[in-house]
Design a protein around this motif. Structure first.
Motif, PDB file in Angstrom:
ATOM      1  N   VAL A 165       0.857  -1.188   0.000  1.00  0.00           N
ATOM      2  CA  VAL A 165       0.000   0.000   0.000  1.00  0.00           C
ATOM      3  C   VAL A 165       0.892   1.237   0.000  1.00  0.00           C
ATOM      4  O   VAL A 165       1.757   1.389   0.873  1.00  0.00           O
ATOM      5  CB  VAL A 165      -0.909   0.017   1.254  1.00  0.00           C
ATOM      6  N   LEU A 166       0.681   2.092  -0.991  1.00  0.00           N
ATOM      7  CA  LEU A 166       1.445   3.345  -1.068  1.00  0.00           C
ATOM      8  C   LEU A 166       0.460   4.511  -1.025  1.00  0.00           C
ATOM      9  O   LEU A 166      -0.478   4.577  -1.820  1.00  0.00           O
ATOM     10  CB  LEU A 166       2.253   3.393  -2.376  1.00  0.00           C
ATOM     11  N   VAL A 167       0.700   5.431  -0.088  1.00  0.00           N
ATOM     12  CA  VAL A 167      -0.150   6.623  -0.003  1.00  0.00           C
ATOM     13  C   VAL A 167       0.689   7.821  -0.440  1.00  0.00           C
ATOM     14  O   VAL A 167       1.762   8.063   0.114  1.00  0.00           O
ATOM     15  CB  VAL A 167      -0.661   6.845   1.443  1.00  0.00           C
ATOM     16  N   GLY A 168       0.212   8.556  -1.452  1.00  0.00           N
ATOM     17  CA  GLY A 168       0.910   9.763  -1.885  1.00  0.00           C
ATOM     18  C   GLY A 168       1.922   9.498  -2.978  1.00  0.00           C
ATOM     19  O   GLY A 168       2.004   8.386  -3.517  1.00  0.00           O
ATOM     20  N   GLU A 169       2.709  10.555  -3.251  1.00  0.00           N
ATOM     21  CA  GLU A 169       3.600  10.481  -4.415  1.00  0.00           C
ATOM     22  C   GLU A 169       5.056  10.730  -4.091  1.00  0.00           C
ATOM     23  O   GLU A 169       5.818  11.236  -4.925  1.00  0.00           O
ATOM     24  CB  GLU A 169       3.104  11.472  -5.474  1.00  0.00           C
ATOM     25  N   ASP A 170       5.469  10.371  -2.877  1.00  0.00           N
ATOM     26  CA  ASP A 170       6.883  10.528  -2.520  1.00  0.00           C
ATOM     27  C   ASP A 170       7.734   9.700  -3.491  1.00  0.00           C
ATOM     28  O   ASP A 170       7.513   8.495  -3.652  1.00  0.00           O
ATOM     29  CB  ASP A 170       7.083  10.051  -1.070  1.00  0.00           C
ATOM     30  N   SER A 171       8.714  10.367  -4.135  1.00  0.00           N
ATOM     31  CA  SER A 171       9.394   9.674  -5.233  1.00  0.00           C
ATOM     32  C   SER A 171      10.240   8.505  -4.727  1.00  0.00           C
ATOM     33  O   SER A 171      10.297   7.446  -5.372  1.00  0.00           O
ATOM     34  CB  SER A 171      10.229  10.653  -6.059  1.00  0.00           C
ATOM     35  N   ALA A 172      10.901   8.658  -3.565  1.00  0.00           N
ATOM     36  CA  ALA A 172      11.709   7.545  -3.043  1.00  0.00           C
ATOM     37  C   ALA A 172      10.794   6.348  -2.736  1.00  0.00           C
ATOM     38  O   ALA A 172      11.123   5.206  -3.079  1.00  0.00           O
ATOM     39  CB  ALA A 172      12.456   7.971  -1.784  1.00  0.00           C
ATOM     40  N   SER A 173       9.627   6.625  -2.135  1.00  0.00           N
ATOM     41  CA  SER A 173       8.699   5.532  -1.797  1.00  0.00           C
ATOM     42  C   SER A 173       8.197   4.852  -3.071  1.00  0.00           C
ATOM     43  O   SER A 173       8.042   3.622  -3.106  1.00  0.00           O
ATOM     44  CB  SER A 173       7.502   6.066  -1.008  1.00  0.00           C
ATOM     45  N   GLN A 174       7.949   5.656  -4.113  1.00  0.00           N
ATOM     46  CA  GLN A 174       7.484   5.067  -5.386  1.00  0.00           C
ATOM     47  C   GLN A 174       8.529   4.094  -5.933  1.00  0.00           C
ATOM     48  O   GLN A 174       8.198   3.010  -6.410  1.00  0.00           O
ATOM     49  CB  GLN A 174       7.206   6.169  -6.412  1.00  0.00           C
ATOM     50  N   VAL A 175       9.817   4.487  -5.829  1.00  0.00           N
ATOM     51  CA  VAL A 175      10.897   3.618  -6.325  1.00  0.00           C
ATOM     52  C   VAL A 175      10.947   2.322  -5.511  1.00  0.00           C
ATOM     53  O   VAL A 175      11.024   1.225  -6.061  1.00  0.00           O
ATOM     54  CB  VAL A 175      12.265   4.353  -6.273  1.00  0.00           C
ATOM     55  N   TYR A 176      10.870   2.443  -4.164  1.00  0.00           N
ATOM     56  CA  TYR A 176      10.916   1.251  -3.309  1.00  0.00           C
ATOM     57  C   TYR A 176       9.755   0.314  -3.633  1.00  0.00           C
ATOM     58  O   TYR A 176       9.924  -0.901  -3.772  1.00  0.00           O
ATOM     59  CB  TYR A 176      10.827   1.625  -1.815  1.00  0.00           C
ATOM     60  N   VAL A 177       8.552   0.900  -3.765  1.00  0.00           N
ATOM     61  CA  VAL A 177       7.363   0.073  -4.019  1.00  0.00           C
ATOM     62  C   VAL A 177       7.483  -0.627  -5.376  1.00  0.00           C
ATOM     63  O   VAL A 177       7.191  -1.824  -5.500  1.00  0.00           O
ATOM     64  CB  VAL A 177       6.076   0.929  -3.922  1.00  0.00           C
ATOM     65  N   ALA A 178       7.972   0.107  -6.388  1.00  0.00           N
ATOM     66  CA  ALA A 178       8.120  -0.505  -7.722  1.00  0.00           C
ATOM     67  C   ALA A 178       9.070  -1.703  -7.653  1.00  0.00           C
ATOM     68  O   ALA A 178       8.805  -2.758  -8.249  1.00  0.00           O
ATOM     69  CB  ALA A 178       8.633   0.535  -8.716  1.00  0.00           C
ATOM     70  N   SER A 179      10.186  -1.575  -6.894  1.00  0.00           N
ATOM     71  CA  SER A 179      11.129  -2.704  -6.776  1.00  0.00           C
ATOM     72  C   SER A 179      10.474  -3.873  -6.055  1.00  0.00           C
ATOM     73  O   SER A 179      10.660  -5.036  -6.435  1.00  0.00           O
ATOM     74  CB  SER A 179      12.362  -2.343  -5.954  1.00  0.00           C
ATOM     75  N   LYS A 180       9.721  -3.573  -4.997  1.00  0.00           N
ATOM     76  CA  LYS A 180       9.078  -4.650  -4.233  1.00  0.00           C
ATOM     77  C   LYS A 180       8.102  -5.420  -5.123  1.00  0.00           C
ATOM     78  O   LYS A 180       8.067  -6.647  -5.111  1.00  0.00           O
ATOM     79  CB  LYS A 180       8.361  -4.070  -3.004  1.00  0.00           C
ATOM     80  N   VAL A 181       7.328  -4.670  -5.908  1.00  0.00           N
ATOM     81  CA  VAL A 181       6.332  -5.294  -6.797  1.00  0.00           C
ATOM     82  C   VAL A 181       7.043  -6.171  -7.833  1.00  0.00           C
ATOM     83  O   VAL A 181       6.688  -7.340  -8.035  1.00  0.00           O
ATOM     84  CB  VAL A 181       5.486  -4.201  -7.489  1.00  0.00           C
ATOM     85  N   ARG A 182       8.083  -5.620  -8.447  1.00  0.00           N
ATOM     86  CA  ARG A 182       8.790  -6.357  -9.510  1.00  0.00           C
ATOM     87  C   ARG A 182       9.411  -7.647  -8.955  1.00  0.00           C
ATOM     88  O   ARG A 182       9.248  -8.731  -9.523  1.00  0.00           O
ATOM     89  CB  ARG A 182       9.884  -5.451 -10.104  1.00  0.00           C
ATOM     90  N   LEU A 183      10.072  -7.540  -7.808  1.00  0.00           N
ATOM     91  CA  LEU A 183      10.773  -8.708  -7.272  1.00  0.00           C
ATOM     92  C   LEU A 183       9.797  -9.748  -6.709  1.00  0.00           C
ATOM     93  O   LEU A 183      10.073 -10.950  -6.752  1.00  0.00           O
ATOM     94  CB  LEU A 183      11.803  -8.277  -6.220  1.00  0.00           C
ATOM     95  N   THR A 184       8.651  -9.283  -6.206  1.00  0.00           N
ATOM     96  CA  THR A 184       7.622 -10.235  -5.744  1.00  0.00           C
ATOM     97  C   THR A 184       7.196 -11.112  -6.920  1.00  0.00           C
ATOM     98  O   THR A 184       7.131 -12.346  -6.815  1.00  0.00           O
ATOM     99  CB  THR A 184       6.391  -9.467  -5.194  1.00  0.00           C
ATOM    100  N   LYS A 185       6.934 -10.454  -8.055  1.00  0.00           N
ATOM    101  CA  LYS A 185       6.490 -11.202  -9.247  1.00  0.00           C
ATOM    102  C   LYS A 185       7.603 -12.109  -9.751  1.00  0.00           C
ATOM    103  O   LYS A 185       7.359 -13.255 -10.128  1.00  0.00           O
ATOM    104  CB  LYS A 185       6.054 -10.225 -10.345  1.00  0.00           C
ATOM    105  N   GLU A 186       8.833 -11.583  -9.744  1.00  0.00           N
ATOM    106  CA  GLU A 186       9.966 -12.387 -10.222  1.00  0.00           C
ATOM    107  C   GLU A 186      10.143 -13.665  -9.399  1.00  0.00           C
ATOM    108  O   GLU A 186      10.634 -14.670  -9.904  1.00  0.00           O
ATOM    109  CB  GLU A 186      11.268 -11.575 -10.142  1.00  0.00           C
ATOM    110  N   CYS A 187       9.771 -13.599  -8.127  1.00  0.00           N
ATOM    111  CA  CYS A 187       9.894 -14.788  -7.258  1.00  0.00           C
ATOM    112  C   CYS A 187       8.687 -15.705  -7.395  1.00  0.00           C
ATOM    113  O   CYS A 187       8.560 -16.684  -6.646  1.00  0.00           O
ATOM    114  CB  CYS A 187      10.065 -14.375  -5.801  1.00  0.00           C
ATOM    115  N   GLY A 188       7.782 -15.401  -8.303  1.00  0.00           N
ATOM    116  CA  GLY A 188       6.631 -16.279  -8.542  1.00  0.00           C
ATOM    117  C   GLY A 188       5.508 -16.094  -7.542  1.00  0.00           C
ATOM    118  O   GLY A 188       4.687 -16.994  -7.352  1.00  0.00           O
ATOM    119  N   MET A 189       5.478 -14.919  -6.893  1.00  0.00           N
ATOM    120  CA  MET A 189       4.394 -14.669  -5.933  1.00  0.00           C
ATOM    121  C   MET A 189       3.452 -13.604  -6.517  1.00  0.00           C
ATOM    122  O   MET A 189       3.779 -12.928  -7.483  1.00  0.00           O
ATOM    123  CB  MET A 189       4.966 -14.203  -4.595  1.00  0.00           C
ATOM    124  N   ARG A 190       2.292 -13.483  -5.881  1.00  0.00           N
ATOM    125  CA  ARG A 190       1.285 -12.551  -6.373  1.00  0.00           C
ATOM    126  C   ARG A 190       1.492 -11.195  -5.703  1.00  0.00           C
ATOM    127  O   ARG A 190       1.656 -11.112  -4.486  1.00  0.00           O
ATOM    128  CB  ARG A 190      -0.107 -13.083  -6.009  1.00  0.00           C
TER     129      ARG A 190
END
Ligand code: NDP
Length: 303
Positions: A39-64
């Protein structure tokens, strides 16, 4: 002496591979696809980068990956309602609300609302209490990653056993310093916890076989503060001006003065590329642990 670099990128890639294998076994043998809600609230650019990495790596590991990107003006009540919905959703194994939240939201209330069984950030008081008790639970990702790196460094010397070593943890935040000190204590280290009121910090540092710096002060820990041969874990991520790269340019440095520390320490984590990659890998490992524990499956050893 020139310290060995403790490569967090390589160790994190290995941990993600273990996580991907565990996710694959869960899918094949139990028909379960672990799900991580971010869950990301707002548009903090550092948080957006962290969330994007988390999403990408979650999928890469075969998780939803389940993403909820909310506007900055989202109310505390609406955020709490979403957390409750995710708590009740059987297909969600882990819930991560990206911090920091804006001032109009009480982050403690949000953390408290997360089901401790899905608290993959390990910040809920139930999970914090489990570390104090030395019981298994969901451990905060950054200190969890630091312990893995310390054990990796010590693998050749002591087989990864940290018993009796003197450790100094610089910083006492809930996110890093406090759980870090407890985890090292649970590994039978003798731990000194230092903070902004500590007297004779340099002296305390010089006694430590293991130094974990989590202060948020660029290059604060100097080489001559270190015991020769120390294992140094630099958690800090500080952006400083880098005029040598051009006008207005910046670069990342840690809380340790790398250039002087590298001549004294036995090992040191670089910034970037040290602790940072381990944090996300440990988040993914916690998602597997939560998925297994919630369903009563044996929790695999993810190292
Ligand atoms: P906090 O600001 O929450 O805590 C900083 C701690 O450092 C406090 O306990 C504070 O003491 C102590 N401190 C500050 N100044 C001094 C000083 N001059 N001497 C001694 N102690 C001092 O920071 P975090 O723990 O959240 O983060 C620390 C660093 O780690 C930051 O650079 C952050 O960006 C980075 N970080 C990196 C992560 C990663 O994945 N690599 C993840 C999380 C954080 P007191 O309590 O007395 O105020």
């Amino acid at each position: 002496m020139s310290a060995t670099l403790t490569d967090g990128k390589v160790r994190a890639a290995r941990l993600r591979e273990t996580v991907a294998n565990a996710a694959d076994v869960l899918k094949r043998e139990k028909g379960v696809e672990p799900g991580l809600a971010v869950v990301l609230v707002g548009e903090d650019s550092a948080s957006q980068v962290y969330v994007a990495s988390k999403v990408r790596l979650t999928k890469e590991c075969g998780m939803r990956s389940i993403e909820h990107i909310l506007p900055a003006e989202t109310s505390q009540a609406d955020l709490l309602a979403l957390v409750q919905k995710l708590n009740a959703d059987e297909s969600v194994d882990g819930i991560l609300v990206q911090m920091p939240l804006s001032d109009h939201i009480d982050s403690d209330a949000i953390v408290l609302a997360i089901d401790p069984a899905k608290d993959v950030d390990g910040l809920h008081p139930v999970n914090a209490g489990r570390i104090v008790l030395g019981k298994p639970g969901l451990v905060p990702c950054t200190p969890q990653g630091c312990v893995i790196l310390v054990k990796e460094v010590m693998a050749e010397k002591t087989g990864g056993d940290l018993s009796g070593l003197d450790a100094l943890v610089l910083g006492r935040s809930i996110l890093v310093g406090k759980p870090m000190a407890l985890l090292l204590q649970n590994e039978n280290c003798t731990v000194t916890m230092a903070h902004s009121c500590t007297r004779n910090l340099e002296e305390a540092c010089r006694r430590a076989d293991i130094v974990v710096a989590a202060v948020g002060r660029p290059r604060m820990v100097k080489g001559d503060w270190l015991k020769p041969g120390a294992c140094v874990i630099d958690v800090g991520i500080n952006r400083i001006p880098a005029p040598e790269k051009g006008e207005g340019k910046t670069r990342l440095v840690g809380d340790v003065d790398f250039d002087s520390a590298v001549d004294v320490a036995d090992s040191i984590t670089p910034v970037p590329g040290g602790v940072g990659p381990m944090t996300i890998a440990c988040l993914l490992a916690n998602t597997i642990r939560a998925a297994c524990k919630r369903r009563g499956f044996a929790v695999p050893d993810l190292g």
